[in-house]
Design a protein around this motif. Structure first.
Motif, PDB file in Angstrom:
ATOM      1  N   PHE A  76       7.920   1.064  10.618  1.00 41.67           N
ATOM      2  CA  PHE A  76       7.834   2.320  10.911  1.00 41.67           C
ATOM      3  C   PHE A  76       6.777   3.136   9.909  1.00 41.67           C
ATOM      4  O   PHE A  76       7.354   3.608   9.021  1.00 41.67           O
ATOM      5  CB  PHE A  76       8.900   3.304  11.152  1.00 41.67           C
ATOM      6  N   ALA A  77       5.421   2.765  10.032  1.00 45.94           N
ATOM      7  CA  ALA A  77       4.540   3.344   9.076  1.00 45.94           C
ATOM      8  C   ALA A  77       4.615   4.701   8.663  1.00 45.94           C
ATOM      9  O   ALA A  77       4.647   5.113   7.483  1.00 45.94           O
ATOM     10  CB  ALA A  77       3.087   2.682   9.373  1.00 45.94           C
ATOM     11  N   ILE A  78       4.607   5.457   9.488  1.00 47.13           N
ATOM     12  CA  ILE A  78       4.658   6.974   9.346  1.00 47.13           C
ATOM     13  C   ILE A  78       5.723   7.445   8.588  1.00 47.13           C
ATOM     14  O   ILE A  78       5.897   8.358   7.817  1.00 47.13           O
ATOM     15  CB  ILE A  78       4.213   7.829  10.661  1.00 47.13           C
ATOM     16  N   ALA A  79       6.955   6.740   9.055  1.00 46.75           N
ATOM     17  CA  ALA A  79       8.373   7.118   8.302  1.00 46.75           C
ATOM     18  C   ALA A  79       8.172   6.959   6.871  1.00 46.75           C
ATOM     19  O   ALA A  79       8.687   7.572   5.948  1.00 46.75           O
ATOM     20  CB  ALA A  79       9.455   6.316   8.907  1.00 46.75           C
ATOM     21  N   TYR A  90       8.494   8.792  -8.951  1.00 45.87           N
ATOM     22  CA  TYR A  90       7.217   8.143  -8.747  1.00 45.87           C
ATOM     23  C   TYR A  90       7.108   6.859  -8.030  1.00 45.87           C
ATOM     24  O   TYR A  90       6.438   6.427  -7.171  1.00 45.87           O
ATOM     25  CB  TYR A  90       6.469   8.256 -10.048  1.00 45.87           C
ATOM     26  N   LYS A  91       8.201   6.031  -8.518  1.00 42.30           N
ATOM     27  CA  LYS A  91       8.475   4.665  -8.132  1.00 42.30           C
ATOM     28  C   LYS A  91       8.656   4.922  -6.459  1.00 42.30           C
ATOM     29  O   LYS A  91       8.089   4.022  -5.634  1.00 42.30           O
ATOM     30  CB  LYS A  91       9.670   4.304  -8.704  1.00 42.30           C
ATOM     31  N   ILE A  92       9.535   5.706  -5.901  1.00 44.34           N
ATOM     32  CA  ILE A  92       9.826   5.760  -4.465  1.00 44.34           C
ATOM     33  C   ILE A  92       8.561   6.175  -3.816  1.00 44.34           C
ATOM     34  O   ILE A  92       8.408   5.587  -2.734  1.00 44.34           O
ATOM     35  CB  ILE A  92      10.825   6.929  -4.217  1.00 44.34           C
ATOM     36  N   TYR A  93       7.808   7.035  -4.566  1.00 45.36           N
ATOM     37  CA  TYR A  93       6.497   7.493  -3.890  1.00 45.36           C
ATOM     38  C   TYR A  93       5.504   6.133  -3.548  1.00 45.36           C
ATOM     39  O   TYR A  93       5.281   5.891  -2.546  1.00 45.36           O
ATOM     40  CB  TYR A  93       5.892   8.642  -4.510  1.00 45.36           C
ATOM     41  N   LEU A  94       5.301   5.523  -4.620  1.00 48.37           N
ATOM     42  CA  LEU A  94       4.534   4.252  -4.649  1.00 48.37           C
ATOM     43  C   LEU A  94       4.984   3.382  -3.854  1.00 48.37           C
ATOM     44  O   LEU A  94       4.116   2.595  -2.918  1.00 48.37           O
ATOM     45  CB  LEU A  94       4.308   3.685  -5.991  1.00 48.37           C
ATOM     46  N   ASN A  95       6.374   2.793  -3.685  1.00 49.33           N
ATOM     47  CA  ASN A  95       6.780   1.746  -2.855  1.00 49.33           C
ATOM     48  C   ASN A  95       6.577   2.112  -1.415  1.00 49.33           C
ATOM     49  O   ASN A  95       6.247   1.149  -0.464  1.00 49.33           O
ATOM     50  CB  ASN A  95       8.186   1.659  -3.188  1.00 49.33           C
ATOM     51  N   ASN A  96       7.096   3.411  -1.029  1.00 45.61           N
ATOM     52  CA  ASN A  96       6.985   3.863   0.475  1.00 45.61           C
ATOM     53  C   ASN A  96       5.651   3.937   0.942  1.00 45.61           C
ATOM     54  O   ASN A  96       5.124   3.483   1.973  1.00 45.61           O
ATOM     55  CB  ASN A  96       7.707   5.062   0.565  1.00 45.61           C
ATOM     56  N   LYS A  99       4.003   0.508   1.420  1.00 44.66           N
ATOM     57  CA  LYS A  99       4.835  -0.250   2.650  1.00 44.66           C
ATOM     58  C   LYS A  99       4.025   0.548   3.782  1.00 44.66           C
ATOM     59  O   LYS A  99       3.483  -0.297   4.824  1.00 44.66           O
ATOM     60  CB  LYS A  99       6.010   0.274   2.734  1.00 44.66           C
ATOM     61  N   ALA A 100       3.636   1.495   3.860  1.00 43.81           N
ATOM     62  CA  ALA A 100       2.799   2.324   4.896  1.00 43.81           C
ATOM     63  C   ALA A 100       1.457   1.650   5.007  1.00 43.81           C
ATOM     64  O   ALA A 100       0.900   1.236   5.932  1.00 43.81           O
ATOM     65  CB  ALA A 100       2.814   3.599   4.678  1.00 43.81           C
ATOM     66  N   LEU A 101       0.712   1.415   3.869  1.00 41.91           N
ATOM     67  CA  LEU A 101      -0.522   0.556   3.757  1.00 41.91           C
ATOM     68  C   LEU A 101      -0.549  -0.698   4.273  1.00 41.91           C
ATOM     69  O   LEU A 101      -1.383  -1.104   5.026  1.00 41.91           O
ATOM     70  CB  LEU A 101      -1.139   0.859   2.407  1.00 41.91           C
ATOM     71  N   GLU A 102       0.723  -1.402   3.917  1.00 38.86           N
ATOM     72  CA  GLU A 102       0.788  -2.822   4.644  1.00 38.86           C
ATOM     73  C   GLU A 102       0.730  -2.826   6.021  1.00 38.86           C
ATOM     74  O   GLU A 102       0.430  -3.831   6.628  1.00 38.86           O
ATOM     75  CB  GLU A 102       2.044  -3.224   4.050  1.00 38.86           C
ATOM     76  N   LEU A 103       1.134  -1.702   6.492  1.00 34.21           N
ATOM     77  CA  LEU A 103       1.224  -1.656   8.092  1.00 34.21           C
ATOM     78  C   LEU A 103       0.106  -1.023   8.944  1.00 34.21           C
ATOM     79  O   LEU A 103       0.409  -0.403  10.095  1.00 34.21           O
ATOM     80  CB  LEU A 103       2.797  -0.822   8.520  1.00 34.21           C
TER      81      LEU A 103
END
Length: 335
Positions: A76-79, A90-96, A99-103
């Motif tokens: 769910f990319a936008i999620a 910041y780590k949560i921001y970067l990780n999510n 993941k959006a970019l991967e999708l």
């Protein structure tokens, strides 16, 4: 061969299918908002709840909704994008965001450019994505709101005002655009219009906390400290989890020169914080209160405490900022 009754039934069924397909085609042609790509209806509903909460700046609650949506649909990319922008460090921001970019290959053009806008590291690249979104979805109120925020962050208040007004032309009950209008009018020093916008914001969603918080911030800027505290307290009464309002109350007490009271309120905020970001904010303002009071020694102690907490929680930028600020204070003191 069909008998007469069966033939009638077949004709009716084909008529219904034709009408349904015609309706779907019409909906697709007139689609105004960026479509949301997910394989789970339940995840979609959770996402929409989270987005509504984020609109109202109920960030920790929104983060929970996005996390639940992602659990149900891990593509769910936008999620992931919205979760990146819902706090937690910041780590949560970067990780999510990663993941959006991967999708990106799994989403629509609108979603793609929304993700790329958030990933852009300069205003020039952001503008490319904003302009594309405005061409693709000129009648999407959230695209107009996003464009308004883009120009607001550049202090281009005229363009920001235009987009926020367009958002409200699309949906006159889109409350958050009145909130945005209020801040634009502050930037343009149109204080009467700003106050009118915040009051309209309150009238549209009187049972939510953020309208009172925004109006309280306006009153603080106008040096109407007691009125400001009253509005911040209303926000907390409506939603006890809206703990960021405590920062505003503390700031009012700084300007009232009641520094001990300010620090008591900041400590309440620290104790009730939902994530490390909020705790770091609480310590920052506690240090600021000591600076206003002229107690540099205690200000440095709090900033050191803040930096240690930041490094311990994988927030090196915040930790470095604390030490840098301490250096500036000491350099200014020596001069």
């Amino acid at each position: 061969m069909l008998n007469k009754n069966n033939l009638v039934i077949v004709i009716i069924l084909f008529s219904i299918i034709f009408l349904l397909l015609s309706g779907c085609a019409k909906d697709l042609q007139n689609e105004k908002e960026i479509p949301i790509t997910t394989n789970s209806d339940e995840a979609l509903q959770l996402f929409l709840k989270g987005r509504d909460m984020l609109d109202k700046l109920k960030t920790p609650q929104a983060a929970i909704m996005f996390d639940r949506a992602i659990t149900l649909d891990n593509n769910f990319a936008i999620a992931y994008l919205y979760r990146a922008n819902s706090g937690g460090g910041y780590k949560i921001y970067l990780n999510n965001l990663a993941k959006a970019l991967e999708l990106l290959d799994n989403v629509t053009e609108g979603e793609k450019h929304l993700i790329l806008y958030n990933n852009a590291d300069n205003s020039k690249d952001q503008k490319i994505e904003i302009d594309t979104l405005l061409v693709l979805y000129p009648e999407d109120k959230r695209v107009q709101e996003l464009a308004g925020n883009y120009y607001y962050n550049l202090n281009d208040f005229e363009n920001a005002l235009s987009h926020f007004k367009k958002s409200l032309t699309i949906d006159s009950n889109f409350a958050q655009s009145y909130n945005s209008l209020g801040y634009v009018h502050i930037g343009m020093e149109n204080y009467i219009a700003a106050e009118e916008s915040f009051i309209k914001y309150i009238k549209l969603i009187p049972d939510e906390a953020n309208p009172y918080d925004s109006y309280a911030e306006f009153l603080l800027l106008q040096s109407r400290y007691d009125q400001s505290i009253e509005q911040y307290e209303k926000a907390i009464q409506i939603d006890p989890e809206f703990v960021t309002a405590l920062v505003g109350i503390g700031n009012n007490y700084i300007f009232k020169k009641d520094y001990n009271k300010a620090r008591d309120v900041y400590q309440q905020f620290f104790n009730k914080s939902f994530n490390i970001n909020q705790k770091l904010v609480a310590l920052w303002w506690k240090a600021v209160s000591y600076i206003h009071e002229g107690n540099i020694v205690n200000a440095i102690k709090v900033l050191d405490e803040r930096s240690i907490l930041a490094f311990d929680n994988n927030s090196p930028t915040a930790g470095i900022t604390g030490y840098r600020f301490s250096g500036w204070i000491l350099a200014d003191k020596d001069n």
